[in-house]
Design an enzyme around this catalytic site. Structure first.
Site, mmCIF file in Angstrom:
data_model
loop_
_atom_site.group_PDB
_atom_site.id
_atom_site.type_symbol
_atom_site.label_atom_id
_atom_site.label_comp_id
_atom_site.label_asym_id
_atom_site.label_seq_id
_atom_site.Cartn_x
_atom_site.Cartn_y
_atom_site.Cartn_z
ATOM 1 N N ILE A 11 82.992 21.416 40.097
ATOM 2 C CA ILE A 11 82.394 20.326 39.311
ATOM 3 C C ILE A 11 83.372 19.149 39.217
ATOM 4 C CG2 ILE A 11 81.497 19.633 37.042
ATOM 5 C CD1 ILE A 11 80.366 22.435 36.722
ATOM 6 N N ARG A 38 80.226 31.347 36.435
ATOM 7 C CA ARG A 38 79.578 32.639 36.714
ATOM 8 C C ARG A 38 79.631 32.887 38.207
ATOM 9 N NH1 ARG A 38 73.821 33.081 34.121
ATOM 10 N NH2 ARG A 38 73.542 30.884 34.627
ATOM 11 N N HIS A 42 72.409 26.361 25.758
ATOM 12 C CA HIS A 42 72.420 26.416 27.225
ATOM 13 C C HIS A 42 72.490 27.879 27.667
ATOM 14 C CE1 HIS A 42 72.967 24.987 31.247
ATOM 15 N NE2 HIS A 42 74.210 25.386 31.358
ATOM 16 N N ARG A 100 66.424 19.995 35.748
ATOM 17 C CA ARG A 100 65.837 21.151 36.455
ATOM 18 C C ARG A 100 64.348 21.269 36.144
ATOM 19 N NH1 ARG A 100 71.139 24.983 35.252
ATOM 20 N NH2 ARG A 100 72.024 24.744 37.326
ATOM 21 N N GLY A 137 87.966 21.947 40.042
ATOM 22 C CA GLY A 137 87.260 22.858 40.951
ATOM 23 C C GLY A 137 86.008 22.190 41.499
ATOM 24 N N ILE A 159 81.748 20.644 29.749
ATOM 25 C CA ILE A 159 80.782 21.288 30.662
ATOM 26 C C ILE A 159 81.036 22.793 30.779
ATOM 27 C CG2 ILE A 159 79.846 21.248 33.024
ATOM 28 C CD1 ILE A 159 80.676 18.387 33.331
ATOM 29 N N ASN A 196 81.415 26.746 30.301
ATOM 30 C CA ASN A 196 80.509 27.707 29.659
ATOM 31 C C ASN A 196 81.256 28.844 28.952
ATOM 32 O OD1 ASN A 196 77.738 26.975 30.067
ATOM 33 N ND2 ASN A 196 78.115 27.173 32.264
HETATM 34 N N1 APR Z 1 93.494 23.554 32.557
HETATM 35 C C1 APR Z 1 92.922 22.847 33.563
HETATM 36 N N2 APR Z 1 92.194 23.403 34.547
HETATM 37 C C2 APR Z 1 92.046 24.726 34.504
HETATM 38 C C3 APR Z 1 92.610 25.545 33.506
HETATM 39 C C4 APR Z 1 93.367 24.893 32.502
HETATM 40 N N3 APR Z 1 93.942 25.574 31.504
HETATM 41 N N4 APR Z 1 92.260 26.821 33.757
HETATM 42 C C5 APR Z 1 91.500 26.831 34.856
HETATM 43 N N5 APR Z 1 91.360 25.558 35.322
HETATM 44 C C6 APR Z 1 90.660 25.086 36.511
HETATM 45 C C7 APR Z 1 90.705 26.084 37.666
HETATM 46 O O1 APR Z 1 91.972 26.067 38.312
HETATM 47 C C8 APR Z 1 89.570 25.596 38.550
HETATM 48 O O2 APR Z 1 90.032 24.740 39.585
HETATM 49 O O3 APR Z 1 89.259 24.921 36.289
HETATM 50 C C9 APR Z 1 88.666 24.812 37.586
HETATM 51 C C10 APR Z 1 87.255 25.374 37.512
HETATM 52 O O4 APR Z 1 86.660 25.137 38.742
HETATM 53 P P1 APR Z 1 85.645 26.169 39.419
HETATM 54 O O5 APR Z 1 86.208 27.535 39.362
HETATM 55 O O6 APR Z 1 85.275 25.614 40.758
HETATM 56 O O7 APR Z 1 84.371 26.117 38.432
HETATM 57 P P2 APR Z 1 83.218 25.009 38.348
HETATM 58 O O8 APR Z 1 82.072 25.417 39.193
HETATM 59 O O9 APR Z 1 83.801 23.667 38.524
HETATM 60 O O10 APR Z 1 82.745 25.233 36.829
HETATM 61 C C11 APR Z 1 83.603 24.924 35.747
HETATM 62 O O11 APR Z 1 81.774 24.577 34.216
HETATM 63 O O12 APR Z 1 79.480 24.924 34.553
HETATM 64 C C12 APR Z 1 80.662 25.444 34.017
HETATM 65 O O13 APR Z 1 80.324 27.833 34.129
HETATM 66 C C13 APR Z 1 81.045 26.742 34.673
HETATM 67 O O14 APR Z 1 82.750 27.336 33.077
HETATM 68 C C14 APR Z 1 82.516 26.810 34.378
HETATM 69 C C15 APR Z 1 82.958 25.341 34.438
#
Ligand code: APR
Length: 317
Positions: free
Chosen positions: A13, A84, A182, A158, A11, A125, A127
């Site tokens: 990150i 979040r 955190h 930060r 996603g 990473i 949460n």
């Molecule tokens: N295996 C692999 N990837 C997965 C799985 C899984 N079982 N379940 C969900 N995902 C993927 C989602 O499809 C999504 O693309 O994890 C990705 C998360 O990306 P975002 O929703 O964009 O979140 P992001 O901002 O990258 O944050 C990821 O890090 O900082 C923390 O709180 C934040 O828990 C969150 C994580």
């Protein structure tokens, strides 16, 4: 340069991480795994690889929806999990509220790592950070040097940014550390904050410093509120990459990281943020800072908050 670094979760990150791993030439092969259809991970990798000649990055990739793409990874960065996001009523959830969903995802990730790269150094990473790292420990039982969470690196950055901005100096002049969990109880350590080697109090008064420390504790939520959807993703990625580079280049760099404490700081059996010396073997040493009595008390409170979430993790088989 490592042979292979894997990223789980492609996603916000995960996307920045893969871009930067390419750009910084940190591994010969970068892997990205994400469950999202039709094939988010492969799509992101292909996009980045197609631009790689422009930035001169000779990096190969493995992207896909199966954990097998991680095979052979020497470092795995875990970003799988929901972030979040601001509620329609404008309130911001706590990181702890993500636990139920992200715990299930973490269990899948742990299975994948166990099967395809059980010896990898893991930087997590997702949460709620400290509790998810604990879950990975429960499921994988790796040597403690090989498992860490990225939080302190970001929270400290930060804090440094806010101090630099308020003091009107370069961010490069500010050295600072945030310890503890955190979450809202994290501990910006004023006694360790220096501006060009001088105590921060020389540059900022009590009122400003107090406001900066409060803002630091709530900094993640501030970004969530402004973005509208999702949470911070560039600064967390850069913070994780600081840890990756410390390991890849065997820098022996001291970075606040979420690591397993076994008596240090009077804490036992908990993953929580403290300064850790990172090198080729992962967490090579834990550094015990001389904290003031107030800071010690704040760290104790933060550990109790982390323990509460970890107890919820332990209750889930
Ligand atoms: N295996 C692999 N990837 C997965 C799985 C899984 N079982 N379940 C969900 N995902 C993927 C989602 O499809 C999504 O693309 O994890 C990705 C998360 O990306 P975002 O929703 O964009 O979140 P992001 O901002 O990258 O944050 C990821 O890090 O900082 C923390 O709180 C934040 O828990 C969150 C994580």
């Amino acid at each position: 340069m490592f042979n292979k670094i894997g990223v789980v979760g492609g996603g916000n990150i995960g996307g920045v991480l893969v871009q930067e791993l390419f750009k910084r030439n940190l591994a010969k092969t970068v892997a990205l795994m994400d469950v999202k259809e039709p094939d988010l991970a492969k799509g992101k990798c292909l996009d980045i690889a197609e631009g790689s000649p422009i930035i001169g990055a000779d990096v190969k990739y493995d992207g896909g929806r199966d954990y097998d793409v991680l095979k052979g990874s020497e470092i795995v960065i875990n970003t799988a999990g929901v972030p979040r996001t601001k509620r329609p009523d404008g309130t911001i959830p706590s990181r702890e509220e993500l636990l139920a969903t992200n715990l299930k995802i973490t269990d899948m990730v742990a299975e994948g790592i166990k099967k395809y790269c059980p010896k990898a150094i893991i930087i997590s990473i997702a949460n709620p950070l400290d509790a998810i790292v604990y879950r990975l420990y429960q499921q994988l039982k790796p040597p403690k040097q090989k498992l860490m969470g990225m939080a302190g690196a970001l929270d400290s950055s930060r804090y440094r940014h806010f101090v630099a901005y308020e003091a009107g100096v370069s961010v490069e002049n500010v050295e600072a550390m945030v310890l503890g969990g955190h979450g809202d109880t994290m501990v910006p350590v004023r006694s360790c904050c220096r501006v060009a080697g001088m105590p921060v109090e020389k540059f900022l008064d009590e009122e400003k410093l107090g406001a900066i420390e409060t803002r630091t504790r709530k900094a993640g939520g501030e970004v969530v509120g402004l973005l509208g959807v999702g949470s911070a993703f560039v600064s967390p990625s850069w913070a994780a990459l600081d840890m990756v580079e410390a390991i890849v280049f065997d820098k022996k760099k001291i970075i606040p990281s979420c690591v397993l404490l076994e008596g240090e700081y009077g804490i036992d059996g908990l993953f929580i943020g403290v300064p850790a010396l990172l090198g080729k073997d992962g967490v090579e040493k834990i550094i015990e800072v001389d904290l003031t009595d107030d800071e010690k008390e704040a760290l104790k409170k933060s550990a109790a908050a982390v323990q509460k979430t970890v107890d919820e993790v332990k209750a889930v088989a």
